[in-house]
Motif scaffolding. Structure first.
Motif, mmCIF file in Angstrom:
data_model
loop_
_atom_site.group_PDB
_atom_site.id
_atom_site.type_symbol
_atom_site.label_atom_id
_atom_site.label_comp_id
_atom_site.label_asym_id
_atom_site.label_seq_id
_atom_site.Cartn_x
_atom_site.Cartn_y
_atom_site.Cartn_z
ATOM 1 N N LYS A 34 36.433 90.009 104.676
ATOM 2 C CA LYS A 34 36.740 88.613 104.993
ATOM 3 C C LYS A 34 38.223 88.299 104.827
ATOM 4 N N SER A 35 39.000 89.247 104.310
ATOM 5 C CA SER A 35 40.378 88.921 103.946
ATOM 6 C C SER A 35 41.401 89.298 105.009
ATOM 7 N N GLY A 36 40.923 89.589 106.211
ATOM 8 C CA GLY A 36 41.874 89.777 107.297
ATOM 9 C C GLY A 36 42.320 91.206 107.497
ATOM 10 N N LEU A 127 42.358 94.953 117.700
ATOM 11 C CA LEU A 127 43.766 95.107 117.342
ATOM 12 C C LEU A 127 44.046 96.597 117.249
ATOM 13 N N LEU A 128 44.452 97.047 116.104
ATOM 14 C CA LEU A 128 44.845 98.452 115.980
ATOM 15 C C LEU A 128 43.833 99.295 115.230
ATOM 16 N N SER A 129 42.804 98.659 114.658
ATOM 17 C CA SER A 129 41.863 99.410 113.833
ATOM 18 C C SER A 129 40.520 99.551 114.520
ATOM 19 N N ASN A 130 40.091 100.795 114.659
ATOM 20 C CA ASN A 130 38.782 101.081 115.222
ATOM 21 C C ASN A 130 38.006 101.950 114.259
ATOM 22 N N GLY A 131 36.679 101.810 114.274
ATOM 23 C CA GLY A 131 35.854 102.722 113.506
ATOM 24 C C GLY A 131 36.062 104.140 114.006
ATOM 25 N N PRO A 132 35.754 105.129 113.149
ATOM 26 C CA PRO A 132 36.059 106.512 113.515
ATOM 27 C C PRO A 132 35.271 107.029 114.715
ATOM 28 N N LEU A 133 34.174 106.358 115.078
ATOM 29 C CA LEU A 133 33.391 106.824 116.230
ATOM 30 C C LEU A 133 33.574 105.924 117.455
ATOM 31 N N TYR A 134 34.528 105.006 117.377
ATOM 32 C CA TYR A 134 34.808 104.070 118.476
ATOM 33 C C TYR A 134 35.072 104.798 119.788
ATOM 34 N N ASP A 135 35.753 105.943 119.699
ATOM 35 C CA ASP A 135 36.126 106.681 120.908
ATOM 36 C C ASP A 135 34.923 107.169 121.710
ATOM 37 N N LEU A 136 33.764 107.257 121.056
ATOM 38 C CA LEU A 136 32.608 107.855 121.723
ATOM 39 C C LEU A 136 31.907 106.880 122.660
ATOM 40 N N PHE B 134 57.404 97.996 113.718
ATOM 41 C CA PHE B 134 56.002 98.029 114.146
ATOM 42 C C PHE B 134 55.099 97.341 113.119
ATOM 43 N N GLY B 135 55.407 97.587 111.841
ATOM 44 C CA GLY B 135 54.617 96.943 110.785
ATOM 45 C C GLY B 135 54.659 95.431 110.913
ATOM 46 N N GLY B 136 55.828 94.913 111.239
ATOM 47 C CA GLY B 136 55.974 93.468 111.401
ATOM 48 C C GLY B 136 55.176 92.940 112.580
ATOM 49 N N VAL B 137 55.165 93.704 113.677
ATOM 50 C CA VAL B 137 54.405 93.288 114.856
ATOM 51 C C VAL B 137 52.904 93.286 114.539
ATOM 52 N N ALA B 138 52.446 94.392 113.933
ATOM 53 C CA ALA B 138 51.016 94.496 113.608
ATOM 54 C C ALA B 138 50.601 93.353 112.683
ATOM 55 N N LYS B 139 51.464 93.040 111.729
ATOM 56 C CA LYS B 139 51.165 91.964 110.786
ATOM 57 C C LYS B 139 51.112 90.619 111.503
ATOM 58 N N ALA B 140 52.041 90.427 112.462
ATOM 59 C CA ALA B 140 52.062 89.168 113.217
ATOM 60 C C ALA B 140 50.784 89.015 114.037
ATOM 61 N N CYS B 141 50.362 90.099 114.692
ATOM 62 C CA CYS B 141 49.105 90.075 115.456
ATOM 63 C C CYS B 141 47.951 89.715 114.529
#
Lengths: 226, 151
Positions: A34-36, A127-136, B134-141
């Protein structure tokens, strides 16, 4: 200890450690989920630990000590009704391990945790984080599993709340200290209740081996080195 | 005569302006689709840099420079799509986008500033600078998603 009561060891070390580690991890998963996005990496790492623990507990449900086994606590419907009568009448329960209702609750909780960790493996945060099996899988499927991940957590909160209320009910109305028993492994039981069952305790080394196996399995799922 | 001409010119300009403005009245659902498209493209150009930062892909300064420049431009595009007229449209935008506008504007400015830093470092082929930015961009997103986007 009152008259006609006896102290019996029911919970082995693996069950107790599993339980309290899971409590700590569950709290952390709640917080980090819940903390982002800043917490997502740790949320995922702790999630792998939850998955390894849950898989271990399922194996322990087949190979563990008497009261850890599914066959010992998944009771027939008639036993559940009997148990409900005991609870409503506030009579001390004659069950050394999980009572029939609690036993089914164990299974439901484990399944819900499997759904939670399983969907988490495929989830994405857009965003930039995916579960490890997301690619499948496709993004659309991942989005659906992410929604299940979010809603199933509400179910888990509900189940954990029900679990807590049940334990407090036992403490308040039946003078049964189930929380203490989960720390010490020892339960106070009516003398006649313990007589029937002689618990057999599995080796903690077996538990360690099984935990190593499930941890390795989770590692392989996450890293997919092949 | 001169005043009449001037008046006519003003009238034409006003009408023209008005009609141009009318033409510019993009439908709310289209605006939502457009801002979502910008977000998707941001994902397209952020993803490869993210993979390089995590070590999942080898660092490629040319790709980073191109993607970071796209990101820098894309970062300025979504915001006018969060027009008050889109408030009732189905989207993941939280109501706070329209109620806490000052904070939303600040979050938007942060993304623009951070992507500008990333773009500058990327075009200078400064890998250490890219990693820092990049860290700043990711944090902003992330912080804007946390505050203004439904899960």
């Amino acid at each position: 200890m009152g008259a006609g009561e006896t102290q019996v060891k029911v919970w082995d070390v693996p069950v107790r450690l599993f339980h309290w580690l899971l409590v700590l991890l569950f709290a952390f998963m709640f917080f980090s989920g819940k903390s982002g996005s800043e917490w997502i990496e740790w949320h995922m790492r702790a999630g792998y630990a939850v998955l390894a623990l849950v898989l271990f507990r399922i194996l322990w449900g087949f190979a563990g000590s008497t009261h850890a086994r599914f066959t010992s606590f998944l009771a027939a419907p008639s036993a559940c009704i009997e148990c409900m009568k005991h609870l409503l009448a506030r009579k001390p329960s004659p069950y050394p391990g999980h009572n029939p209702l609690g036993g089914w609750m164990v299974l439901v909780l484990l399944l819900a945790l499997l759904v939670q960790t399983g969907t988490g493996l495929f989830a994405n945060d857009d965003l930039l984080s995916n579960g490890p099996l997301y690619d499948l899988i496709s993004k659309a499927t991942s989005d659906q599993l992410t929604m299940i991940h979010i809603w199933n957590f509400n179910l888990l909160l509900l189940l954990a709340g029900a679990h807590l209320i049940a334990v407090l009910y036992h403490a308040a109305f039946m003078k049964e200290n189930l929380i203490g028993a989960m720390f010490t492994g020892v339960k106070r039981l009516p003398a006649d209740a313990a007589g029937g069952v002689v618990a057999r305790f599995a080796s903690p080394w077996l538990a360690l081996v099984l935990l190593a196996v499930t941890a390795l399995a989770v590692y392989l799922i996450v890293k997919r080195p092949f | 005569m001169r005043t009449k001409l001037l008046a006519a010119a003003v009238a034409v300009a006003a009408l023209g302006g008005a009609s141009l403005e009318a033409l510019a009245q993009t439908k709310p659902d289209v605006m939502v689709a457009q801002r979502q498209a910008v977000m998707k493209l941001q994902g397209k150009y952020l993803g490869p840099i993210g993979a390089m930062m995590k070590g999942a892909a080898p660092y490629n300064a040319d790709v980073v420079a191109l993607n970071a420049t796209f990101l820098e431009n894309l970062a300025r595009m979504p915001w006018d799509g969060f027009d008050p007229s889109t408030k009732g449209e189905k989207s993941k935008a939280k109501p706070e986008v329209f109620t806490d506008t000052a904070k939303f504007k600040a979050a938007a400015d942060t993304l623009e500033a951070e992507t500008a830093k990333l773009g500058a470092a990327a075009r200078a082929k400064n890998e250490a600078g890219v990693r820092a930015a990049f860290g700043g961009v990711a944090k902003a997103c992330g912080s804007c998603h946390d505050g203004f986007r439904e899960k």
